[in-house]
Design a protein around this motif. Structure first.
Motif, PDB file in Angstrom:
ATOM      1  N   ASN A  58      41.033  15.616  33.114  1.00 18.40           N
ATOM      2  CA  ASN A  58      41.196  15.498  34.568  1.00 18.40           C
ATOM      3  C   ASN A  58      41.520  16.855  35.209  1.00 18.40           C
ATOM      4  OD1 ASN A  58      40.628  12.734  34.442  1.00 18.40           O
ATOM      5  ND2 ASN A  58      42.759  12.285  33.888  1.00 18.40           N
ATOM      6  N   GLN A  59      40.756  17.870  34.784  1.00 20.27           N
ATOM      7  CA  GLN A  59      40.804  19.219  35.357  1.00 20.27           C
ATOM      8  C   GLN A  59      42.105  19.962  35.096  1.00 20.27           C
ATOM      9  OE1 GLN A  59      39.341  19.282  39.409  1.00 20.27           O
ATOM     10  NE2 GLN A  59      37.422  18.302  38.832  1.00 20.27           N
ATOM     11  N   GLU A  60      42.827  19.564  34.024  1.00 21.15           N
ATOM     12  CA  GLU A  60      44.004  20.319  33.582  1.00 21.15           C
ATOM     13  C   GLU A  60      43.777  20.710  32.126  1.00 21.15           C
ATOM     14  OE1 GLU A  60      46.601  21.025  35.466  1.00 21.15           O
ATOM     15  OE2 GLU A  60      46.288  19.651  37.150  1.00 21.15           O
ATOM     16  N   PHE A  61      44.039  21.976  31.770  1.00 22.17           N
ATOM     17  CA  PHE A  61      43.903  22.381  30.372  1.00 22.17           C
ATOM     18  C   PHE A  61      44.745  21.445  29.495  1.00 22.17           C
ATOM     19  CE2 PHE A  61      43.035  26.476  32.533  1.00 22.17           C
ATOM     20  CZ  PHE A  61      41.810  26.773  31.945  1.00 22.17           C
ATOM     21  N   ALA A  62      44.200  21.086  28.333  1.00 27.38           N
ATOM     22  CA  ALA A  62      44.891  20.121  27.472  1.00 27.38           C
ATOM     23  C   ALA A  62      44.618  20.443  26.008  1.00 27.38           C
ATOM     24  CB  ALA A  62      44.425  18.707  27.796  1.00 27.38           C
ATOM     25  N   GLY A  63      45.581  20.085  25.149  1.00 23.85           N
ATOM     26  CA  GLY A  63      45.460  20.337  23.716  1.00 23.85           C
ATOM     27  C   GLY A  63      44.913  19.122  22.989  1.00 23.85           C
TER      28      GLY A  63
ATOM     29  N   ARG B  41      30.082  45.671  35.459  1.00 25.48           N
ATOM     30  CA  ARG B  41      29.849  46.960  34.809  1.00 25.48           C
ATOM     31  C   ARG B  41      28.574  46.868  33.983  1.00 25.48           C
ATOM     32  NH1 ARG B  41      34.723  46.812  32.055  1.00 25.48           N
ATOM     33  NH2 ARG B  41      33.454  46.149  30.311  1.00 25.48           N
ATOM     34  N   ALA B  42      27.801  47.978  33.922  1.00 32.16           N
ATOM     35  CA  ALA B  42      26.533  47.950  33.181  1.00 32.16           C
ATOM     36  C   ALA B  42      26.737  48.487  31.771  1.00 32.16           C
ATOM     37  CB  ALA B  42      25.472  48.758  33.918  1.00 32.16           C
ATOM     38  N   ASP B  43      27.382  47.688  30.898  1.00 32.66           N
ATOM     39  CA  ASP B  43      27.573  48.108  29.502  1.00 32.66           C
ATOM     40  C   ASP B  43      26.314  47.836  28.690  1.00 32.66           C
ATOM     41  OD1 ASP B  43      30.136  48.694  30.146  1.00 32.66           O
ATOM     42  OD2 ASP B  43      31.049  46.974  29.139  1.00 32.66           O
ATOM     43  N   ASP B  44      25.965  48.752  27.799  1.00 36.18           N
ATOM     44  CA  ASP B  44      24.916  48.518  26.787  1.00 36.18           C
ATOM     45  C   ASP B  44      23.604  47.995  27.361  1.00 36.18           C
ATOM     46  OD1 ASP B  44      26.971  49.127  25.001  1.00 36.18           O
ATOM     47  OD2 ASP B  44      27.577  47.018  24.858  1.00 36.18           O
ATOM     48  N   GLY B  45      23.179  48.535  28.499  1.00 32.03           N
ATOM     49  CA  GLY B  45      21.896  48.102  29.059  1.00 32.03           C
ATOM     50  C   GLY B  45      21.933  46.737  29.707  1.00 32.03           C
ATOM     51  N   LEU B  46      23.135  46.318  30.129  1.00 30.87           N
ATOM     52  CA  LEU B  46      23.259  45.014  30.792  1.00 30.87           C
ATOM     53  C   LEU B  46      22.482  45.000  32.112  1.00 30.87           C
ATOM     54  CD1 LEU B  46      26.131  42.675  30.999  1.00 30.87           C
ATOM     55  CD2 LEU B  46      25.558  43.676  33.181  1.00 30.87           C
ATOM     56  N   SER B  47      21.710  43.931  32.328  1.00 31.35           N
ATOM     57  CA  SER B  47      20.967  43.843  33.586  1.00 31.35           C
ATOM     58  C   SER B  47      21.618  42.882  34.575  1.00 31.35           C
ATOM     59  CB  SER B  47      19.512  43.442  33.331  1.00 31.35           C
ATOM     60  OG  SER B  47      19.455  42.217  32.637  1.00 31.35           O
ATOM     61  N   ALA B  48      22.386  41.913  34.057  1.00 29.72           N
ATOM     62  CA  ALA B  48      23.103  41.010  34.963  1.00 29.72           C
ATOM     63  C   ALA B  48      24.178  40.242  34.205  1.00 29.72           C
ATOM     64  CB  ALA B  48      22.149  40.023  35.625  1.00 29.72           C
ATOM     65  N   LEU B  49      25.180  39.819  34.958  1.00 29.06           N
ATOM     66  CA  LEU B  49      26.191  38.889  34.445  1.00 29.06           C
ATOM     67  C   LEU B  49      25.963  37.572  35.171  1.00 29.06           C
ATOM     68  CD1 LEU B  49      29.792  40.425  34.529  1.00 29.06           C
ATOM     69  CD2 LEU B  49      28.530  39.622  32.519  1.00 29.06           C
ATOM     70  N   VAL B  50      25.958  36.473  34.408  1.00 29.05           N
ATOM     71  CA  VAL B  50      25.858  35.165  35.045  1.00 29.05           C
ATOM     72  C   VAL B  50      27.193  34.458  34.830  1.00 29.05           C
ATOM     73  CG1 VAL B  50      24.619  32.983  35.153  1.00 29.05           C
ATOM     74  CG2 VAL B  50      23.386  35.103  34.615  1.00 29.05           C
ATOM     75  N   LEU B  51      27.871  34.157  35.933  1.00 33.97           N
ATOM     76  CA  LEU B  51      29.174  33.497  35.848  1.00 33.97           C
ATOM     77  C   LEU B  51      29.028  32.014  36.099  1.00 33.97           C
ATOM     78  CD1 LEU B  51      30.199  36.541  36.621  1.00 33.97           C
ATOM     79  CD2 LEU B  51      32.309  35.286  37.011  1.00 33.97           C
ATOM     80  N   GLU B  52      29.407  31.237  35.071  1.00 37.57           N
ATOM     81  CA  GLU B  52      29.444  29.780  35.191  1.00 37.57           C
ATOM     82  C   GLU B  52      30.898  29.390  35.444  1.00 37.57           C
ATOM     83  OE1 GLU B  52      27.314  27.930  31.976  1.00 37.57           O
ATOM     84  OE2 GLU B  52      28.485  26.087  32.096  1.00 37.57           O
ATOM     85  N   HIS B  53      31.111  28.305  36.180  1.00 34.54           N
ATOM     86  CA  HIS B  53      32.499  27.849  36.362  1.00 34.54           C
ATOM     87  C   HIS B  53      32.542  26.336  36.412  1.00 34.54           C
ATOM     88  CE1 HIS B  53      32.876  26.794  40.807  1.00 34.54           C
ATOM     89  NE2 HIS B  53      31.618  27.118  40.674  1.00 34.54           N
ATOM     90  N   TYR B  54      33.729  25.800  36.533  1.00 39.20           N
ATOM     91  CA  TYR B  54      33.967  24.357  36.522  1.00 39.20           C
ATOM     92  C   TYR B  54      34.371  23.968  37.939  1.00 39.20           C
ATOM     93  CZ  TYR B  54      36.247  19.985  34.781  1.00 39.20           C
ATOM     94  OH  TYR B  54      36.640  18.692  34.526  1.00 39.20           O
ATOM     95  N   PRO B  55      33.387  23.574  38.752  1.00 41.37           N
ATOM     96  CA  PRO B  55      33.690  23.281  40.163  1.00 41.37           C
ATOM     97  C   PRO B  55      34.816  22.250  40.262  1.00 41.37           C
ATOM     98  CG  PRO B  55      31.320  23.270  39.791  1.00 41.37           C
ATOM     99  CD  PRO B  55      31.975  23.340  38.430  1.00 41.37           C
ATOM    100  N   GLY B  56      35.734  22.486  41.133  1.00 41.72           N
ATOM    101  CA  GLY B  56      36.877  21.581  41.283  1.00 41.72           C
ATOM    102  C   GLY B  56      38.072  22.117  40.512  1.00 41.72           C
ATOM    103  N   MET B  57      37.924  22.214  39.188  1.00 41.50           N
ATOM    104  CA  MET B  57      39.039  22.727  38.394  1.00 41.50           C
ATOM    105  C   MET B  57      39.283  24.209  38.690  1.00 41.50           C
ATOM    106  SD  MET B  57      39.768  22.658  34.296  1.00 41.50           S
ATOM    107  CE  MET B  57      41.087  23.678  33.602  1.00 41.50           C
ATOM    108  N   THR B  58      38.216  24.956  38.918  1.00 42.50           N
ATOM    109  CA  THR B  58      38.372  26.389  39.194  1.00 42.50           C
ATOM    110  C   THR B  58      39.267  26.609  40.411  1.00 42.50           C
ATOM    111  OG1 THR B  58      36.100  26.613  38.445  1.00 42.50           O
ATOM    112  CG2 THR B  58      37.097  28.542  39.433  1.00 42.50           C
ATOM    113  N   GLU B  59      38.961  25.910  41.494  1.00 38.56           N
ATOM    114  CA  GLU B  59      39.744  26.065  42.717  1.00 38.56           C
ATOM    115  C   GLU B  59      41.204  25.645  42.482  1.00 38.56           C
ATOM    116  OE1 GLU B  59      36.779  24.725  42.390  1.00 38.56           O
ATOM    117  OE2 GLU B  59      35.447  25.542  43.935  1.00 38.56           O
ATOM    118  N   ARG B  60      41.382  24.536  41.759  1.00 35.65           N
ATOM    119  CA  ARG B  60      42.740  24.061  41.468  1.00 35.65           C
ATOM    120  C   ARG B  60      43.519  25.073  40.652  1.00 35.65           C
ATOM    121  NH1 ARG B  60      42.652  17.719  39.905  1.00 35.65           N
ATOM    122  NH2 ARG B  60      44.512  18.280  38.753  1.00 35.65           N
ATOM    123  N   ALA B  61      42.862  25.603  39.598  1.00 38.43           N
ATOM    124  CA  ALA B  61      43.555  26.532  38.703  1.00 38.43           C
ATOM    125  C   ALA B  61      43.928  27.819  39.444  1.00 38.43           C
ATOM    126  CB  ALA B  61      42.682  26.841  37.490  1.00 38.43           C
ATOM    127  N   ILE B  62      42.998  28.350  40.243  1.00 33.21           N
ATOM    128  CA  ILE B  62      43.297  29.597  40.957  1.00 33.21           C
ATOM    129  C   ILE B  62      44.380  29.358  42.002  1.00 33.21           C
ATOM    130  CG2 ILE B  62      42.398  31.424  42.443  1.00 33.21           C
ATOM    131  CD1 ILE B  62      39.705  31.089  41.118  1.00 33.21           C
TER     132      ILE B  62
END
Lengths: 83, 154
Positions: A58-63, B41-62
């Motif tokens: 439920n969107q909380e880190f868990a073990g 940062r362009a390390d080792d010939g990097l052309s792009a970084l793709v950032l995936e996240h967990y919509p909903g949890m990301t906002e809550r955690a931050i």
């Protein structure tokens, strides 16, 4: 129960999310991982490196001992690399 | 009462100058504004970084991490913006702004937020290289240590 997968866990499982109904003996995250691993070779590959996997309930880190119930949103993913 | 942080998770670029101005506009109690911009940062010939996240949890955690900063230091304002999606070398990824009456609170809380964003927000970076290769960035033990120096998890 809704299960979400992210990053290389998603790539190995082959889907970003799925609806599952584990049997009642699946009570915690560790039990769910064991049950999911038997669903397909992709699941087995994703969970083979159990120490590399993190989870949220439920969107909380868990073990591994965190309880899971019907209706929960569970997520499995590698250690995070934001910032 | 601690201030409420502004938290946004977005694909679009952000404007650090406009966000800074928003934290100081119309007030005369801000003595210091700390800012951090994380870039691709362009390390080792990097052309792009793709950032995936967990919509909903990301906002809550931050939000939880930012609220901790606002409770721990006497801040007058705090803004965290984290981008996701495909980002090319040189592109800004994350913005952290902290404002306070005094510099130490602004600087320390800004460092705290950057350290915790690395280990406590559900983002995953995939590197794409010019030759077509791809690889997931692995979490670093030193990032855990950097976050741990601030004490308990938010």
């Amino acid at each position: 129960m809704r299960v979400l997968y992210f990053a290389w866990v998603r790539q190995r499982v082959g889907v970003a999310e799925e609806e599952v109904s584990p049997p009642p003996e699946v009570r915690d995250l560790a039990g769910l991982v064991a049950w999911l691993s038997a669903r397909s070779p992709g699941h087995a590959a994703a969970f083979a490196q159990a120490r590399q996997i993190r989870a949220a309930v439920n969107q909380e880190f868990a073990g591994p001992e965190a309880p899971v119930r019907a209706g929960d949103e569970i997520a499995f993913f590698p250690p995070v690399t934001g910032g | 009462m601690p201030v409420s942080p502004t938290v946004r998770v977005q694909e679009a670029p952000f404007d650090p100058a406009a966000e800074s101005a928003a934290l100081t506009a119309g007030r005369v109690d801000v003595g210091g504004l700390a800012s951090f911009v994380g870039l691709c940062r362009a390390d080792d010939g990097l052309s792009a970084l793709v950032l995936e996240h967990y919509p909903g949890m990301t906002e809550r955690a931050i939000t939880r991490i930012a609220e901790q900063a606002c409770a721990r230091w006497p801040l007058t304002g705090c803004t965290v913006i984290h981008r996701h999606g495909r980002l090319e070398p040189g592109a800004p990824i994350v913005l952290v702004l902290t404002a306070s009456s005094h510099r130490a609170a602004a600087l320390e809380s800004c460092a705290f937020l950057i350290d915790w964003l690395k280990t406590g927000a559900p983002f995953w970076k995939r590197e794409e290289f010019a030759d077509g290769a791809e690889r997931w960035v692995e979490a670093k033990a030193e990032d855990d240590l950097a976050a741990a120096r601030w004490g308990g998890a938010p």
